[in-house]
Design a protein around this motif. Structure first.
Motif, mmCIF file in Angstrom:
data_model
loop_
_atom_site.group_PDB
_atom_site.id
_atom_site.type_symbol
_atom_site.label_atom_id
_atom_site.label_comp_id
_atom_site.label_asym_id
_atom_site.label_seq_id
_atom_site.Cartn_x
_atom_site.Cartn_y
_atom_site.Cartn_z
ATOM 1 N N PRO A 37 -36.914 47.123 -28.190
ATOM 2 C CA PRO A 37 -35.554 47.151 -28.858
ATOM 3 C C PRO A 37 -34.544 45.811 -28.351
ATOM 4 O O PRO A 37 -33.799 45.161 -29.076
ATOM 5 C CB PRO A 37 -34.675 48.193 -28.546
ATOM 6 C CG PRO A 37 -36.094 49.340 -28.253
ATOM 7 C CD PRO A 37 -37.169 48.482 -27.581
ATOM 8 N N LEU B 72 -35.969 42.751 -29.708
ATOM 9 C CA LEU B 72 -35.560 42.625 -31.258
ATOM 10 C C LEU B 72 -33.896 42.061 -31.150
ATOM 11 O O LEU B 72 -33.763 41.378 -31.923
ATOM 12 C CB LEU B 72 -35.680 43.870 -31.869
ATOM 13 C CG LEU B 72 -37.025 44.268 -32.459
ATOM 14 C CD1 LEU B 72 -36.999 45.758 -32.899
ATOM 15 C CD2 LEU B 72 -37.453 43.485 -33.419
ATOM 16 N N LEU B 73 -33.084 42.758 -30.319
ATOM 17 C CA LEU B 73 -31.813 42.425 -30.319
ATOM 18 C C LEU B 73 -31.544 41.096 -30.171
ATOM 19 O O LEU B 73 -30.691 40.259 -30.792
ATOM 20 C CB LEU B 73 -31.023 43.024 -29.257
ATOM 21 C CG LEU B 73 -29.580 42.961 -28.982
ATOM 22 C CD1 LEU B 73 -28.805 43.347 -30.531
ATOM 23 C CD2 LEU B 73 -28.850 43.616 -27.866
ATOM 24 N N VAL C 18 -32.806 38.873 -33.209
ATOM 25 C CA VAL C 18 -32.045 39.137 -34.327
ATOM 26 C C VAL C 18 -30.820 38.273 -34.259
ATOM 27 O O VAL C 18 -30.271 37.812 -35.301
ATOM 28 C CB VAL C 18 -31.671 40.319 -34.663
ATOM 29 C CG1 VAL C 18 -30.687 40.741 -35.621
ATOM 30 C CG2 VAL C 18 -32.988 41.209 -35.208
ATOM 31 N N SER D 275 -35.169 52.828 -33.499
ATOM 32 C CA SER D 275 -34.033 51.917 -32.482
ATOM 33 C C SER D 275 -32.833 51.698 -33.755
ATOM 34 O O SER D 275 -33.195 51.353 -34.935
ATOM 35 C CB SER D 275 -34.489 50.857 -32.055
ATOM 36 O OG SER D 275 -33.635 50.047 -31.474
ATOM 37 N N ILE E 67 -31.274 48.949 -33.411
ATOM 38 C CA ILE E 67 -31.503 47.605 -33.725
ATOM 39 C C ILE E 67 -32.106 47.614 -35.117
ATOM 40 O O ILE E 67 -31.748 46.633 -36.153
ATOM 41 C CB ILE E 67 -32.502 47.041 -32.853
ATOM 42 C CG1 ILE E 67 -31.932 46.853 -31.420
ATOM 43 C CG2 ILE E 67 -32.861 45.687 -33.461
ATOM 44 C CD1 ILE E 67 -30.979 45.904 -31.209
ATOM 45 N N LEU F 93 -24.517 43.553 -34.481
ATOM 46 C CA LEU F 93 -25.353 42.912 -35.575
ATOM 47 C C LEU F 93 -24.536 42.729 -36.805
ATOM 48 O O LEU F 93 -24.790 41.676 -37.761
ATOM 49 C CB LEU F 93 -26.547 43.695 -35.802
ATOM 50 C CG LEU F 93 -27.626 43.770 -34.519
ATOM 51 C CD1 LEU F 93 -28.711 44.538 -34.977
ATOM 52 C CD2 LEU F 93 -27.858 42.318 -34.168
#
Lengths: 262, 287
Positions: A216, A219-220, A223, B118, B120, B233
């Motif tokens: 995770p 990915l963060l 992204v 997750s 995310i 995000l």
């Protein structure tokens, strides 16, 4: 009648809302384009191939998995005795202790993550696997306690006393009587602990490094700079793994959580 | 003072130390103590000097922080309200209307999959959907409902859409559980006594399911107030919520004192609101 149709319509729209983003990710991961596209243009598994061939992602999958496994195991080792103490003994400050052990469920994880980072800097273990593990253990231990505690009932206590009366020692009683009776709670608590640890971001992002990172967090970081089908493929793997885990749980335990109790 | 020795004696005699030693030590060392370190840092001067409330003054006397706190709470309130409004009907539908067992199980699996993924990944799905050329905008434009793409990313609306999505399953599961536990015979009795469907719902199902709905709402609210990933995000850096301030201080500015004060403020605000929610809980008085 109209009310029933409206209710059904709203319910199915809500379910679609829940499913849609996951479908989009899985769809976008199959595109042949270099950019994200949904519906995908063409179908290929090439992006999955790239993930499997990327050692940094494979490493992150390993880190996430051993971290979650160790955190779940530690949570059981701490949570099971704590549950037994709370259910079987009377002592001063019992309510406060129970509240303390359950409070990681309530406190903002980002605050806890920041606190652990600062503390581990003082102690000298910041950004080590140990620091990650203790943090994850703290936040997942309540899941084990919450699953085990309701199973430690008075009737079960009677069985334990019967076992002791018949000459079994405390250890034998624990292994032969207590443990089998709380096994389902331990298993489901450990499972929730494992998953909560695996998907955690808010705590992990204070404890990872470039060479030791969880999926995770990786990915963060990815992204925030770039959005491409590779991310969709990594996400797709985690979604499929989650789906497989849930179907397995459904088969073993029966996930008919919302069935009416007769 | 005479009670203290008695208390210590009780501690030595009654505490199940073999069971409690490890969990207590662990939680003291890696939970209570780190939080205490944050608390201490928040009231000490940066140069290692004495006690000071300067960090709190910096947080609380600055209108910017109040704006962000208000925005964070507003997002959390709206998220909680929408999650309750969508979650209740879905829970009711799944428990009371869906007859086929396999269908209900499939729906539960669908509800739980997001919880096992997750946030995310789940937020990322919305980044794809809500972008300027994402499906939502293309569909709305294609249907002629809007002329220019709506900017969801980087707006409060986008963050709320993402948070509701992530937190909705909690409401459905807690509420559904409460509805499933209601004894149908109560409604049959009410029906025999002449109550119509609306009245039966209002006087029986609703009050008995309310505790489930409220406990789901509390979970949603606490998670929404402290959420970091989804706002980070879906805000595209244009909207700042409180947790982002905290993260900045700890991860890039490295001001643990000021960051500590921010953490304590968020913690206290959350606990105060939870306490208020428990105090006005309508289900508490009746029992």
């Amino acid at each position: 009648m109209i009310a029933r149709v409206a209710l059904g319509g709203l319910a199915w729209l809500t379910l679609a809302y829940l499913a849609f983003p996951l479908v989009v990710i899985l769809g976008a991961s199959l595109t042949t384009t270099e950019f994200l596209a949904f519906p995908p243009r063409g179908l290929t598994l090439a992006w999955y191939g790239r993930v499997v061939a990327d050692p940094s992602y494979v490493g992150a999958f390993w880190t996430s998995t051993w971290l979650a496994a160790l955190a779940a195991a530690s949570a059981v080792l701490l949570g099971l005795p704590a549950s037994l103490a709370i259910a079987r003994h009377d002592f001063p400050g019992k309510a406060a202790l129970a509240a303390l052990l359950m409070s990681p469920l309530l406190l903002p994880h980002i605050v806890l993550g920041a606190a652990l980072l600062q503390y581990c800097v003082h102690v000298g273990i910041a950004r080590t696997p140990l620091a990650l593990l203790v943090g994850h253990t703290v936040i997942v231990a309540p899941f084990v306690i919450r699953a085990v505690l309701p199973l430690l009932t008075a009737e079960q206590r009677a069985l334990e006393e019967a076992s002791m009366d018949l000459g079994a020692g405390p250890f034998q009683t624990f292994c032969r009587v207590t443990l089998p009776l709380v096994r389902s709670g331990v298993v489901s608590g450990a499972l929730f602990a494992f998953i909560s640890s695996w998907i955690n971001v808010e705590l992990s992002m204070f404890g990872t490094t470039a060479s030791m990172t969880t999926v995770p967090v990786k990915l963060l970081n990815h992204v925030q700079y770039q959005v491409d089908p590779l991310i969709a493929a990594v996400s797709g793997i985690t979604i499929l793994a989650a789906a497989a885990a849930i179907v397995a749980i459904d088969v073993v335990f029966g996930l008919d959580l919302l069935a009416e109790r007769k | 003072m005479t009670r203290l020795p008695a208390f210590l004696g009780a501690l030595r005699r009654d505490m199940p130390w073999p069971l409690l030693a490890a969990p207590l030590l662990f939680f003291a060392a890696f939970f209570a103590f780190p939080l205490a370190v944050v608390l201490v840092a928040s009231v000490t001067a940066a140069d290692g000097g004495g006690l000071t409330l300067a960090h709190y003054a910096r947080v609380l006397l600055d209108a910017y922080h109040w704006d962000i706190l208000w925005l964070t709470l507003r997002i959390a309130f709206v998220t909680t309200a929408i999650a309750m409004m969508l979650g209740y009907p879905l829970a009711y539908y799944l428990v009371r209307v869906v007859e086929a067992r396999w269908l209900r199980r499939a729906c539960v699996v669908l509800l739980v999959i997001p919880l096992f993924t997750s946030n995310i990944v789940r937020s990322f799905g919305w980044m794809v959907l809500l972008g300027r050329v994402g499906i939502v905008n293309e569909t709305l434009q294609g249907a002629g409902l809007i002329e220019r793409p709506i900017r969801f990313l980087g707006s409060e609306t986008g963050i709320v859409i993402g948070l509701v999505y992530i937190l909705l399953p909690f409401v459905v599961l807690t509420t559904g559980n409460a509805i499933a536990a209601i004894d149908r015979r109560l409604e049959e009795a009410a029906s025999d006594l002449g109550a119509g469907p609306a009245q039966r719902f209002r006087t029986i199902v609703w009050p008995l399911s309310l505790p489930g709905l409220l406990s789901g709402a509390v979970i949603v609210f606490t998670l929404a107030v402290s959420a970091y990933v989804t706002p980070a995000l879906l805000s595209s850096g244009r909207v700042t919520v409180f947790s982002m301030l905290i993260y900045q201080q700890y991860a890039s500015v490295f001001d643990f004192h000021y960051g500590g004060a921010l953490s304590v403020v968020l913690l206290v605000a959350t606990l105060l609101l939870l306490w208020a929610a428990a105090a006005i809980d309508p289900t508490r008085r009746r029992t």
